[in-house]
Design a protein around this motif. Structure first.
Motif, PDB file in Angstrom:
ATOM      1  N   ARG A 120      -0.890  39.377  -3.185  1.00 24.09           N
ATOM      2  CA  ARG A 120       0.239  39.041  -2.310  1.00 24.09           C
ATOM      3  C   ARG A 120       1.560  39.451  -2.935  1.00 24.09           C
ATOM      4  N   ASP A 121       1.629  39.402  -4.260  1.00 24.35           N
ATOM      5  CA  ASP A 121       2.842  39.827  -4.946  1.00 24.35           C
ATOM      6  C   ASP A 121       3.088  41.316  -4.740  1.00 24.35           C
ATOM      7  N   ARG A 122       2.019  42.053  -4.400  1.00 28.11           N
ATOM      8  CA  ARG A 122       2.130  43.485  -4.097  1.00 28.11           C
ATOM      9  C   ARG A 122       2.115  43.723  -2.585  1.00 28.11           C
ATOM     10  N   GLN A 123       2.340  42.660  -1.807  1.00 20.98           N
ATOM     11  CA  GLN A 123       2.354  42.739  -0.345  1.00 20.98           C
ATOM     12  C   GLN A 123       1.016  43.206   0.218  1.00 20.98           C
ATOM     13  N   ALA A 124      -0.077  42.864  -0.467  1.00 21.43           N
ATOM     14  CA  ALA A 124      -1.424  43.205  -0.012  1.00 21.43           C
ATOM     15  C   ALA A 124      -2.158  41.907   0.306  1.00 21.43           C
ATOM     16  N   PHE A 125      -2.714  41.821   1.520  1.00 22.37           N
ATOM     17  CA  PHE A 125      -3.383  40.600   1.942  1.00 22.37           C
ATOM     18  C   PHE A 125      -4.875  40.804   2.193  1.00 22.37           C
ATOM     19  N   ASP A 126      -5.308  42.067   2.277  1.00 23.02           N
ATOM     20  CA  ASP A 126      -6.701  42.362   2.595  1.00 23.02           C
ATOM     21  C   ASP A 126      -7.323  43.180   1.467  1.00 23.02           C
ATOM     22  N   PRO A 127      -8.103  42.559   0.579  1.00 16.94           N
ATOM     23  CA  PRO A 127      -8.698  43.307  -0.538  1.00 16.94           C
ATOM     24  C   PRO A 127      -9.678  44.376  -0.088  1.00 16.94           C
ATOM     25  N   THR A 128     -10.251  44.242   1.121  1.00 19.83           N
ATOM     26  CA  THR A 128     -11.247  45.219   1.585  1.00 19.83           C
ATOM     27  C   THR A 128     -10.608  46.547   1.969  1.00 19.83           C
ATOM     28  N   ARG A 129      -9.281  46.594   2.088  1.00 18.11           N
ATOM     29  CA  ARG A 129      -8.585  47.835   2.433  1.00 18.11           C
ATOM     30  C   ARG A 129      -7.922  48.493   1.223  1.00 18.11           C
ATOM     31  N   ILE A 130      -8.258  48.002   0.055  1.00 18.99           N
ATOM     32  CA  ILE A 130      -7.682  48.547  -1.179  1.00 18.99           C
ATOM     33  C   ILE A 130      -8.726  49.427  -1.866  1.00 18.99           C
ATOM     34  N   ASP A 131      -8.357  50.679  -2.137  1.00 16.32           N
ATOM     35  CA  ASP A 131      -9.285  51.584  -2.811  1.00 16.32           C
ATOM     36  C   ASP A 131      -9.402  51.272  -4.293  1.00 16.32           C
ATOM     37  N   TYR A 132      -8.279  50.846  -4.874  1.00 19.95           N
ATOM     38  CA  TYR A 132      -8.271  50.678  -6.328  1.00 19.95           C
ATOM     39  C   TYR A 132      -7.234  49.635  -6.701  1.00 19.95           C
ATOM     40  N   ALA A 133      -7.641  48.702  -7.521  1.00 15.96           N
ATOM     41  CA  ALA A 133      -6.697  47.736  -8.078  1.00 15.96           C
ATOM     42  C   ALA A 133      -7.119  47.454  -9.513  1.00 15.96           C
ATOM     43  N   VAL A 135      -5.900  45.488 -13.354  1.00 16.55           N
ATOM     44  CA  VAL A 135      -5.017  44.641 -14.147  1.00 16.55           C
ATOM     45  C   VAL A 135      -4.625  45.433 -15.382  1.00 16.55           C
ATOM     46  N   GLU A 136      -3.331  45.725 -15.506  1.00 14.77           N
ATOM     47  CA  GLU A 136      -2.851  46.528 -16.617  1.00 14.77           C
ATOM     48  C   GLU A 136      -2.805  45.697 -17.898  1.00 14.77           C
ATOM     49  N   THR A 137      -2.592  46.367 -19.015  1.00 15.15           N
ATOM     50  CA  THR A 137      -2.558  45.666 -20.302  1.00 15.15           C
ATOM     51  C   THR A 137      -1.388  44.693 -20.385  1.00 15.15           C
ATOM     52  N   SER A 138      -0.363  44.906 -19.559  1.00 16.75           N
ATOM     53  CA  SER A 138       0.775  43.989 -19.532  1.00 16.75           C
ATOM     54  C   SER A 138       0.500  42.761 -18.671  1.00 16.75           C
ATOM     55  N   GLY A 139      -0.660  42.745 -17.967  1.00 16.27           N
ATOM     56  CA  GLY A 139      -1.000  41.622 -17.105  1.00 16.27           C
ATOM     57  C   GLY A 139      -0.606  41.820 -15.657  1.00 16.27           C
ATOM     58  N   THR A 140       0.096  42.910 -15.342  1.00 16.21           N
ATOM     59  CA  THR A 140       0.481  43.180 -13.960  1.00 16.21           C
ATOM     60  C   THR A 140      -0.680  43.839 -13.213  1.00 16.21           C
ATOM     61  N   LEU A 141      -0.649  43.746 -11.886  1.00 18.69           N
ATOM     62  CA  LEU A 141      -1.696  44.321 -11.047  1.00 18.69           C
ATOM     63  C   LEU A 141      -1.165  45.575 -10.369  1.00 18.69           C
ATOM     64  N   SER A 142      -1.896  46.689 -10.535  1.00 21.83           N
ATOM     65  CA  SER A 142      -1.567  47.941  -9.853  1.00 21.83           C
ATOM     66  C   SER A 142      -2.511  48.103  -8.670  1.00 21.83           C
ATOM     67  N   VAL A 143      -1.961  48.487  -7.526  1.00 19.32           N
ATOM     68  CA  VAL A 143      -2.747  48.581  -6.297  1.00 19.32           C
ATOM     69  C   VAL A 143      -2.576  49.966  -5.687  1.00 19.32           C
ATOM     70  N   TYR A 144      -3.701  50.577  -5.253  1.00 17.08           N
ATOM     71  CA  TYR A 144      -3.655  51.841  -4.526  1.00 17.08           C
ATOM     72  C   TYR A 144      -4.665  51.782  -3.378  1.00 17.08           C
ATOM     73  N   PRO A 145      -4.341  52.261  -2.189  1.00 14.03           N
ATOM     74  CA  PRO A 145      -3.022  52.791  -1.835  1.00 14.03           C
ATOM     75  C   PRO A 145      -2.012  51.664  -1.660  1.00 14.03           C
ATOM     76  N   PRO A 146      -0.721  51.981  -1.765  1.00 10.34           N
ATOM     77  CA  PRO A 146       0.281  50.935  -1.531  1.00 10.34           C
ATOM     78  C   PRO A 146       0.121  50.361  -0.137  1.00 10.34           C
ATOM     79  N   PRO A 147       0.179  49.041   0.003  1.00 14.77           N
ATOM     80  CA  PRO A 147       0.020  48.433   1.322  1.00 14.77           C
ATOM     81  C   PRO A 147       1.066  48.940   2.304  1.00 14.77           C
ATOM     82  N   GLN A 148       0.626  49.256   3.525  1.00 18.61           N
ATOM     83  CA  GLN A 148       1.537  49.699   4.566  1.00 18.61           C
ATOM     84  C   GLN A 148       1.897  48.525   5.469  1.00 18.61           C
TER      85      GLN A 148
END
Length: 213
Positions: A120-133, A135-148
């Motif tokens: 949700r912090d990345r404006q993503a609400f549906d994990p089934t529509r995310i190709d790749y996510a 957790v980086e070494t800094s603890g942040t979450l990277s999401v692709y593709p960016p939620p539209q």
């Protein structure tokens, strides 16, 4: 009183100079060693402010030593990337092609609630529509593709996380625990066997069973 003011000002300048020397990063992007250094510097800097009977060197020497050690470790990691992986770890993929890697969540000690909050912090609400996510070494979450952004589309809300109902989200979706129980019955599952149930309150219902360890 004047002594305390002068000491505080000197320590303030010292810490600002030290942090500038160590480089620029946002707090959420700090690597483990950088976070430890930042915490230690803040604690050491307070020694000479709180204990005026101690010489300024009681703070200045340790702070400068930590800065030197941090710069040395950064240079070492730059020259020896494998050492960097040992010190900071590697990114961990938690979603692949819309499928949550529950084994990775267990290794990270991430609950379903933690994952949904990060999404949700990345404006993503549906994990089934995310190709790749990941957790980086800094603890942040990277999401692709960016939620539209989807205007007029209600967001998916978790109504069950880690086997526990979310009463507030059920209410927002116009549902209740009886409705949730019916969704589980359709799949022949008990709450403890479910990682996530998401719904938009209308047509979409996503149920993700918990993987057996």
């Amino acid at each position: 009183m004047l002594t305390a003011v002068v000491r505080t000002a000197l320590i303030y300048v010292l810490v600002i100079g030290t942090m500038r020397l160590m480089g620029k990063r946002q707090l959420g992007e700090l690597q483990p060693s950088e976070l430890v250094s930042t915490i230690l510097i803040s604690n050491l800097a307070s020694i000479s402010i709180e204990s005026t009977e101690l010489p300024l060197s009681a703070s200045i020497v340790p702070v400068l030593l930590i800065a030197v050690l941090e710069l040395f470790s950064s240079a070492l990691v730059f020259c020896r990337p494998r050492l960097g992986r040992i010190m900071a770890g590697s990114p961990v993929i938690v979603i692949r092609k819309g499928v949550i890697d529950q084994a990775a969540l267990r290794r990270l000690r991430f609950t379903a609630s933690d994952l949904m909050e990060a999404l949700r912090d990345r404006q993503a609400f549906d994990p089934t529509r995310i190709d790749y996510a990941a957790v980086e070494t800094s603890g942040t979450l990277s999401v692709y593709p960016p939620p539209q952004p989807q205007p007029d589309a209600p967001p998916l809300l978790p109504v069950l996380e880690d086997g526990l109902p979310c009463p507030e989200n059920l209410r927002l979706c116009g549902k209740d625990e009886a409705w949730l129980a019916r969704q589980l019955d359709k799949k022949g599952l008990q709450p403890g066997q479910v990682l996530l149930v998401l719904t938009d309150g209308a047509q979409r219902v996503i149920l993700i069973p918990r993987e057996t360890q």
